[in-house]
Write an enzyme that holds these catalytic residues in place. Structure first.
Site, PDB file in Angstrom:
ATOM      1  N   GLY A  21       0.872  -1.167   0.000  1.00 64.74           N
ATOM      2  CA  GLY A  21       0.000   0.000   0.000  1.00 64.74           C
ATOM      3  C   GLY A  21       0.908   1.216   0.000  1.00 64.74           C
ATOM      4  O   GLY A  21       1.863   1.296   0.790  1.00 64.74           O
ATOM      5  N   ALA A  22       0.610   2.141  -0.900  1.00 68.86           N
ATOM      6  CA  ALA A  22       1.546   3.244  -1.129  1.00 68.86           C
ATOM      7  C   ALA A  22       1.845   4.044   0.140  1.00 68.86           C
ATOM      8  O   ALA A  22       2.992   4.428   0.401  1.00 68.86           O
ATOM      9  CB  ALA A  22       0.991   4.139  -2.228  1.00 68.86           C
ATOM     10  N   CYS A 128      -8.989  -3.504  -5.141  1.00 73.15           N
ATOM     11  CA  CYS A 128      -7.778  -3.686  -4.343  1.00 73.15           C
ATOM     12  C   CYS A 128      -7.995  -3.193  -2.912  1.00 73.15           C
ATOM     13  O   CYS A 128      -9.122  -3.197  -2.408  1.00 73.15           O
ATOM     14  CB  CYS A 128      -6.571  -3.033  -5.004  1.00 73.15           C
ATOM     15  SG  CYS A 128      -4.987  -3.634  -4.359  1.00 73.15           S
ATOM     16  N   ASP A 197      -1.415   4.523  -6.757  1.00 75.18           N
ATOM     17  CA  ASP A 197       0.004   4.356  -6.422  1.00 75.18           C
ATOM     18  C   ASP A 197       0.811   5.532  -6.927  1.00 75.18           C
ATOM     19  O   ASP A 197       1.814   5.907  -6.331  1.00 75.18           O
ATOM     20  CB  ASP A 197       0.530   3.035  -6.996  1.00 75.18           C
ATOM     21  CG  ASP A 197      -0.113   1.857  -6.282  1.00 75.18           C
ATOM     22  OD1 ASP A 197      -1.267   1.519  -6.618  1.00 75.18           O
ATOM     23  OD2 ASP A 197       0.511   1.329  -5.351  1.00 75.18           O
ATOM     24  N   ASN A 207      -2.814   2.720 -10.820  1.00 72.19           N
ATOM     25  CA  ASN A 207      -3.318   1.966  -9.658  1.00 72.19           C
ATOM     26  C   ASN A 207      -3.342   0.481 -10.013  1.00 72.19           C
ATOM     27  O   ASN A 207      -3.036   0.086 -11.142  1.00 72.19           O
ATOM     28  CB  ASN A 207      -4.708   2.470  -9.252  1.00 72.19           C
ATOM     29  CG  ASN A 207      -5.137   1.966  -7.893  1.00 72.19           C
ATOM     30  OD1 ASN A 207      -4.367   2.030  -6.930  1.00 72.19           O
ATOM     31  ND2 ASN A 207      -6.355   1.457  -7.782  1.00 72.19           N
ATOM     32  N   LYS A 208      -3.727  -0.334  -9.050  1.00 74.82           N
ATOM     33  CA  LYS A 208      -3.700  -1.789  -9.190  1.00 74.82           C
ATOM     34  C   LYS A 208      -4.350  -2.240 -10.503  1.00 74.82           C
ATOM     35  O   LYS A 208      -5.377  -1.703 -10.918  1.00 74.82           O
ATOM     36  CB  LYS A 208      -4.381  -2.416  -7.975  1.00 74.82           C
ATOM     37  CG  LYS A 208      -4.360  -3.926  -7.878  1.00 74.82           C
ATOM     38  CD  LYS A 208      -2.980  -4.575  -7.950  1.00 74.82           C
ATOM     39  CE  LYS A 208      -1.903  -3.921  -7.119  1.00 74.82           C
ATOM     40  NZ  LYS A 208      -1.919  -4.256  -5.717  1.00 74.82           N
TER      41      LYS A 208
HETATM   42  P1  RI2 Z   1      -2.929   3.383  -0.096  1.00 73.24           P
HETATM   43  C1  RI2 Z   1      -1.797  -0.501  -3.499  1.00 73.24           C
HETATM   44  O1  RI2 Z   1      -0.747  -1.110  -4.203  1.00 73.24           O
HETATM   45  C2  RI2 Z   1      -3.086  -0.469  -4.305  1.00 73.24           C
HETATM   46  O2  RI2 Z   1      -2.880  -0.349  -5.688  1.00 73.24           O
HETATM   47  C3  RI2 Z   1      -3.737   0.752  -3.696  1.00 73.24           C
HETATM   48  O3  RI2 Z   1      -4.787   1.285  -4.494  1.00 73.24           O
HETATM   49  C4  RI2 Z   1      -2.554   1.689  -3.589  1.00 73.24           C
HETATM   50  O4  RI2 Z   1      -1.456   0.860  -3.197  1.00 73.24           O
HETATM   51  C5  RI2 Z   1      -2.709   2.817  -2.624  1.00 73.24           C
HETATM   52  O5  RI2 Z   1      -2.792   2.345  -1.297  1.00 73.24           O
HETATM   53  P2  RI2 Z   1       0.024  -2.423  -3.594  1.00 73.24           P
HETATM   54  O6  RI2 Z   1       1.129  -1.893  -2.703  1.00 73.24           O
HETATM   55  O7  RI2 Z   1      -1.697   4.238  -0.061  1.00 73.24           O
HETATM   56  O8  RI2 Z   1      -0.985  -3.234  -2.850  1.00 73.24           O
HETATM   57  O9  RI2 Z   1      -4.158   4.215  -0.356  1.00 73.24           O
HETATM   58  O10 RI2 Z   1       0.579  -3.128  -4.792  1.00 73.24           O
HETATM   59  O11 RI2 Z   1      -3.056   2.518   1.130  1.00 73.24           O
END
Ligand code: RI2
Length: 315
Positions: A21-22, A128, A197, A207-208
């Site tokens: 999560g970013a 996601c 992201d 994004n995902k």
């Molecule tokens: P928050 C995640 O990527 C998802 O794509 C999600 O939408 C994005 O990060 C933002 O997450 P991954 O790390 O910062 O799961 O809003 O590949 O939590």
């Protein structure tokens, strides 16, 4: 000069998506630089700075798409100030703490902005797992609005399950669907709500994987698409023509080796993200208010100037 073991562990956790999560990645990266500073036994300011840069390079190399990672590293390294090792250490403590506090505050401020778009009785569809997106729902629930959610499972890692669990904890009724059922249910949905992201200067949302198809379908159905993203997700290098790298993940996330072999060993690819063009996005919700995607470039210039540096590289 050594990168501290805990920093290596943080980098490994980001790489394997134990930390994901970013926003969470950015938080972990800032904390890791603080750990490196605390553990340093550098004899000179030059050595201290070199250690911090080495730690930042290791963290930077873990995942390429979420710009919150380099933005966090840049924030802490730009805050390095002082003539002595002690002063430099103090500046890292200060800046990393400041960064983490701002990150939390930005998410709750953004949540309030996003909540204003949601009405009592609305149904949201998620893709996601995004803490920024869930902050909007949480804030709306705190305002006393009753919401429901249709949650896409989000193959290949089924991160929609995390979303389902967190919505359930907020008291939001959840319907879990497979990704390909999204269009089927869009008529019952008032908002598509996703995170990001990275956001490019032209307002494209990275994004995902699967977000862009969802957004195109939502536009076809007339369902508004809301992207919840703190300004930390703005990708400043796109101001100067750079593109955002799309991470390719392990094919085992898609299919295990034995099953793959059994079905004729096809080529398998596993891109983790896709790009949603701005015309499919209705609003980008940030802690600074909501923006139509086409105007995000103005905010990006205001916050980042005309471009970015890479302070983790050797001078
Ligand atoms: P928050 C995640 O990527 C998802 O794509 C999600 O939408 C994005 O990060 C933002 O997450 P991954 O790390 O910062 O799961 O809003 O590949 O939590």
């Amino acid at each position: 000069m050594d990168v501290h073991e805990e920093v290596r562990e943080t980098a490994a956790a980001i790489d394997t998506m134990e930390t994901r999560g970013a926003a969470a990645i950015a938080d972990a990266a800032a904390r890791a630089l603080r750990t490196q500073a605390r553990a340093s036994d550098a004899d000179s300011p030059e050595e201290f700075r070199a250690e911090l840069r080495a730690a930042a390079r290791l963290l930077f190399a873990t995942r390429p798409t979420a710009v919150s990672l380099p933005n966090a590293l840049r924030y802490v390294l730009h805050g390095l100030a002082g003539e002595t090792v002690e002063e430099l250490h103090a500046s890292v403590e200060r800046t990393a703490d400041d960064f983490c506090v701002r990150l939390d505050r930005a998410q709750s401020d953004l949540g309030q902005v996003g909540a204003n778009r949601l009405r009592d009785g609305d149904v949201v569809m998620t893709h996601c797992h995004s803490t920024d997106a869930l902050a909007c729902v949480e804030s709306a629930v705190d305002q006393g609005k009753a919401l429901e959610a249709i949650v896409k499972e989000t193959r290949p890692r089924n991160q929609g399950h995390i979303t389902a669990e967190e919505l359930d904890a907020m008291g939001v009724p959840v319907t879990l669907v497979v990704d390909s059922a999204a269009r089927h249910y869009l008529n019952d949905v008032d908002h598509v709500l996703v995170g990001a992201d990275s956001i490019a200067a032209d307002g494209s949302v990275i994004n995902k994987i699967g977000t862009s198809g969802l957004a195109v379908n939502a536009r076809d159905r007339g369902t508004p698409v809301m992207v919840a993203a703190q300004t930390l997700k703005l990708h400043p290098a796109t101001l100067t023509g750079h593109t955002v790298d799309i991470e390719l993940r392990d094919t085992e996330e898609v299919i295990d080796a034995t099953h793959r072999e059994r079905i004729g060993d096809p080529k398998v690819v596993n891109p983790a993200f896709d790009v949603t063009p701005p015309r499919y996005v209705d609003a980008i919700v940030t802690e600074r208010g909501q923006f139509p995607p086409e105007s995000i470039v103005t905010l990006m210039r205001e916050l980042f100037g005309e471009g970015t540096t890479r302070p983790w590289e050797e001078p």
